[in-house]
Design a protein around this motif. Sequence first.
Motif, mmCIF file in Angstrom:
data_model
loop_
_atom_site.group_PDB
_atom_site.id
_atom_site.type_symbol
_atom_site.label_atom_id
_atom_site.label_comp_id
_atom_site.label_asym_id
_atom_site.label_seq_id
_atom_site.Cartn_x
_atom_site.Cartn_y
_atom_site.Cartn_z
ATOM 1 N N ARG A 1 0.808 -1.227 0.000
ATOM 2 C CA ARG A 1 0.000 0.000 0.000
ATOM 3 C C ARG A 1 0.837 1.271 0.000
ATOM 4 N NH1 ARG A 1 -2.314 -3.989 2.765
ATOM 5 N NH2 ARG A 1 -0.712 -3.727 4.359
ATOM 6 N N SER B 1 3.817 4.092 -1.138
ATOM 7 C CA SER B 1 4.234 4.715 -2.393
ATOM 8 C C SER B 1 5.751 4.800 -2.510
ATOM 9 C CB SER B 1 3.631 6.122 -2.495
ATOM 10 O OG SER B 1 4.066 6.927 -1.401
ATOM 11 N N GLU C 1 4.134 3.140 -10.322
ATOM 12 C CA GLU C 1 2.849 3.815 -10.184
ATOM 13 C C GLU C 1 1.966 3.669 -11.421
ATOM 14 O OE1 GLU C 1 5.827 7.127 -11.288
ATOM 15 O OE2 GLU C 1 5.773 5.226 -10.172
ATOM 16 N N SER D 1 -1.173 -1.649 -12.410
ATOM 17 C CA SER D 1 -2.405 -1.897 -11.673
ATOM 18 C C SER D 1 -2.065 -2.454 -10.300
ATOM 19 C CB SER D 1 -3.277 -2.895 -12.425
ATOM 20 O OG SER D 1 -2.666 -4.181 -12.437
ATOM 21 N N THR D 2 -3.063 -2.451 -9.416
ATOM 22 C CA THR D 2 -2.844 -2.993 -8.070
ATOM 23 C C THR D 2 -2.351 -4.428 -8.130
ATOM 24 O OG1 THR D 2 -4.535 -1.566 -7.115
ATOM 25 C CG2 THR D 2 -3.973 -3.564 -5.886
ATOM 26 N N ARG E 1 1.310 -4.653 -9.668
ATOM 27 C CA ARG E 1 2.286 -4.178 -8.678
ATOM 28 C C ARG E 1 2.527 -5.243 -7.618
ATOM 29 N NH1 ARG E 1 3.371 1.491 -6.918
ATOM 30 N NH2 ARG E 1 4.291 1.439 -4.843
ATOM 31 N N ARG E 2 1.438 -5.891 -7.173
ATOM 32 C CA ARG E 2 1.591 -6.922 -6.152
ATOM 33 C C ARG E 2 2.348 -8.130 -6.703
ATOM 34 N NH1 ARG E 2 -1.405 -6.984 -1.136
ATOM 35 N NH2 ARG E 2 -2.337 -5.114 -2.040
ATOM 36 N N GLY F 1 -6.115 -8.198 -5.861
ATOM 37 C CA GLY F 1 -5.945 -7.736 -7.231
ATOM 38 C C GLY F 1 -5.393 -8.759 -8.195
#
Length: 213
Positions: A91, A93, A137, A140-141, A144-145, A168
């Motif tokens: 979560r 940044s 960034e 997508s969620t 990224r995961r 996700g």
Amino acid sequence: MSSPTTPCATLQCSDLRFAHAQGAAVFDGFTACAASGAALVRGEEGTGKTTLLRLLAGELQPQGGQVLLNGRPCGDLAANDAGAVFWADPRASALDGISPAAWFAALARRHAAWDASALQAHVAGFGLESHLPKAMEQLSTGTRRKALLAAAFACGAPLVLVDEPVAGLDRPSVQYLQQVLAQRAVRGGPGIVLVAHYDALAGVPWNAVIDLP
């Protein structure tokens, strides 16, 4: 896929106490342990799964009791040995502005037991090839995961912390994740992959299950 040079690990939480500022206690006398392999921290939303991982990663400090990896406080290990604990908050940044490819290269320099062939396998398994040059960034969620998971399973750290891994993810990626965790559980060590999730993830024969109240 883990390096044979990575030592076997033992994780112990003893009489752990922690509360957020102006909040109720998250942990009050909590005790748990896990050994090499794949372990699950299971609990519903708000039970402290992420807080426990942050305590183990050294981001938070216990207000009582201890969290130990191989007999040493996890906070000290994280502060003095960048390769001892792998933790990337999905979560946060902090990785914005960097691509997965550049992040993987930086991690390879940090983790002595980094396994390049394992990374290649996990990039393929999660279908990440086309996303490697993109900025984090821009992903997508779920993508990224996937990048975080590929790094976690390739790093070779004695303690690997994974938070809510399926958020996700598409079905093939969930199945691949379950396969990787099952293999890690069956193989045992050398290090510990500690996964925080609300259920047991079908088909994973966890070496330990820590249930949060």
